[in-house]
Structures are given as structure tokens and as C-alpha cells.
Design an enzyme around this catalytic site. Sequence first.
Site, PDB file in Angstrom:
ATOM      1  CG  ASP A 161      -1.929   0.764   1.328  1.00 51.08           C
ATOM      2  OD1 ASP A 161      -1.777   1.887   0.579  1.00 51.08           O
ATOM      3  OD2 ASP A 161      -2.416   0.803   1.982  1.00 51.08           O
ATOM      4  NE  ARG A 172      -5.325  10.780 -14.597  1.00 54.04           N
ATOM      5  CZ  ARG A 172      -6.686  11.654 -14.753  1.00 54.04           C
ATOM      6  NH1 ARG A 172      -6.858  13.069 -14.565  1.00 54.04           N
ATOM      7  NH2 ARG A 172      -7.951  10.834 -14.454  1.00 54.04           N
ATOM      8  N   GLY A 174      -7.731   9.957 -20.697  1.00 62.76           N
ATOM      9  CA  GLY A 174      -7.254   9.330 -21.781  1.00 62.76           C
ATOM     10  C   GLY A 174      -7.092   8.278 -22.081  1.00 62.76           C
ATOM     11  CG  HIS A 175      -8.946   4.636 -21.592  1.00 60.66           C
ATOM     12  ND1 HIS A 175      -7.915   3.458 -21.010  1.00 60.66           N
ATOM     13  CD2 HIS A 175      -9.574   4.749 -21.593  1.00 60.66           C
ATOM     14  CE1 HIS A 175      -8.538   3.756 -19.814  1.00 60.66           C
ATOM     15  NE2 HIS A 175     -10.064   4.538 -20.078  1.00 60.66           N
ATOM     16  CG  ASP A 176      -5.006   2.611 -28.178  1.00 54.63           C
ATOM     17  OD1 ASP A 176      -3.969   2.408 -28.388  1.00 54.63           O
ATOM     18  OD2 ASP A 176      -5.508   2.837 -28.631  1.00 54.63           O
ATOM     19  CG  ASP A 205      -3.053   1.247 -24.708  1.00 50.96           C
ATOM     20  OD1 ASP A 205      -3.038   2.423 -24.593  1.00 50.96           O
ATOM     21  OD2 ASP A 205      -4.285   0.342 -23.765  1.00 50.96           O
TER      22      ASP A 205
END
Length: 395
Positions: free
Chosen positions: A74, A99, A139-141, A170
Site C-alpha cells: 500500500d 498520471r 484518456g485512453h488508447d 498502448d
Amino acid sequence: MSRSADRPGPAGPLRGVRVIELAGLGPAPFGAMLLADLGADVIRVDRPEGRAAGNPLDHRHDLLARGRRSVALDLKRPAARDAVLRLVDGADVLIEGFRPGVTERLGLGPDVCLERNPRLVYGRMTGWGQHGPLASRAGHDINYIALAGGLDPIGHRNGPPVIPLNLVGDFGGGGMLLAFGVVAALLRARETGKGQVVDASIVDGTALLTTILHGLRAQGSWVDRRESNLLDGGAHFYAVYECADGKYLSVGAIEPQFYHRLLDLLGLADDPEFLAGHTDRAHWPKLRKRLADVFISRPRQYWLDLLGGTDTCVAPVLSIGEAVQHPHNRARGTFVDVAGIVQPAPAPRFSEDQPTAPQPPPRPGEHGRAILAEIGLTEEEIERALATGDRGASG
């Protein structure tokens, strides 16, 4: 770059390189997998709950995590953070895919880590990059390749762009470039004794993959309209065709000798339209339709029997399952069975340091106690490092 033949890890050209991976999703795990496949000892710092948010796979099927050892920590707990820093002290590489600013807030940013280990290569994998107007955005690919110009050229002329899975962004523009950058920085660190930060962005990497298209565009050989160019399905001799049985055939007869051999076997060698159409774009749409009419007349196996053993640059379009069974892939061992799960083998091949078959993905935290003891933590320190509200698997 510190290397030790006594360090654990499979065979391969990166044996002796130690990588600390802060577990995440997609491109960063793929980059770490590439390093592990080639023999690096990759220690994966998993979350105590077992999986990163958004990961649909249980650990047995999370093949991007193969070949690792795992400790579950953790990172919001000081004792866990200190354990990671102890791991950093003896590492060659740290990889993270959060990020911008997240590892800094955790006390594990590049400034802290490089101060402790000046030889460290700190690999950062993001979609937008570490700076820029979009750096902090989610965001994504699909978003990254759209912005980089890698999505618009793919698809049919009169339809929307076709999503190329997440292979272009990716993995191709992301994790692959991350691994390449890490290895380049490792070579430099071995020469100079000085590590550095590798800022790998999917947008940057995807843009890099389109380099040849920018060259074609600059010389007037590329137009920004789908199915109008040499490599986007616009050319009749570089396209996918449906056969009578609903299966598909890929044709890539670009060079004149391959094109004319294709025409010869199809009985079109003396057709003036096809002879002129190899270099005249005005003929391409009509000839694409004519070839489509030819290939739809017979099942795929007929065309493979006719063309498959010749230099016509023709190959079947195989499903994932079919690719595993193809004789060429079986002969080369392109796919391997690891603990009952068929998956791609490590690549590329090496003449001297051929990697061994990867180990299955670990249970999150499976090797935790052994890893922490290995870096000199006492039993009491191990207990504090592994402590969570819900202890979970700790090895």
C-alpha cells in the site's frame, strides 16, 4: 548499470538487470513484460487489493504480468513507501504508468529515487506525456492515437475510422517505445554512471509510427482520405478481399515482379487495365472492384492452393485462434503454452542469449516476504511494510 549473474531471472540478454515496476494498466505492464521476457528480474509492486482498477483480468490470465515476482504494498503507507525506496537502491530501472505528479505525491518521484540511486533509469509511461496542455487529462488508447494522426487513416473511405484494437497506441507507440527508451538509457548509464528519466508518451510514440506517412505526404504521394493511398487499402494490389466462404485473404503485391506474378496466376496477365493500373491511381477503384469479384468466386483455400506457395505476397487473414495453429507459427514456436494458457512467445530471437519460456503471471503479493527479506528488511520491518487495512496476500 549494475549487473549481477546471481540475481534471479530467466535466461536472456537482460539477465542481471533489475526492474521495479509500479503496477498499472496496459502500456507500462507491456513494456515491463518485454524486459522480463528478455531476462530482466522484474519486481512488480502490486496493490494489496490485487488488481489495478479497470483491469478485467484475474491474475492467472493477466498475461502482461508474466515473468515477474510480485510484492503487494500500500504505497500510501510510509513503511511501504520506504520498502519501495529500499528496492530502488539496488535497482537498475523503475517503471511507472501513473498520471504526471502521482509518484511525486507518493514520495517516489524521480528526484527522490535518483538522489538515492544516481544510476537509476526512471521510466514514465503516460498517454499525453509529462507536460503539455493535456498532460493531466484522463484518456485512453483511442484518444491518444486520434490526436497523433494514427487513427484517421485506418478504415473505409465512406465510413468512420476503424479502431485498430489498442495495438497501435498502448502497445506499439506506448509500451514498446517505453522498453526501447529504457534499454537505451541503461546503455548510457552503464557508460556514464548516470541515470535519467525516460518520458514515454503514447501520443509521441504513435506519431513516430506514422513517420513514413509524413514522408509520403511531403512528396505528394499521400492524401488525407481513407482508401486512397498505397498502404491504406486504396490500391487493389494491397488490400483485403472476401472469399466465397466468408473468409478473407490479404494481398500485398506491391513490387512489379510480385504484381505481375499475381496477374499471371489469376489469368489477368494480358489485361491492359491491370497492366496500367499498377502505377496509375485513377484505375485503382475499378480494379479493386474487379479483384473483389474474382476472389469472392471461390473459397479461401482455393486461392491459398493457387497462390500460397508463390511470390505473390498473399496470406490468409487468420483469427487469433487460427494464428496459433498455422504451420509456420507452429514451426517457429511463435506461440507457447505456459501453465495451460497459449500466448505469444518472447521476441525477438537471439543467437546467444535466447530467452526461456516465461513464467505464469504471479498472484499479487506472491513473493512479497522473500523480496523484502532479500533487500535486508527485518521481520518486523516486513510486517510493517506489508500491513494494510485488509492485509491480503503477502507471500
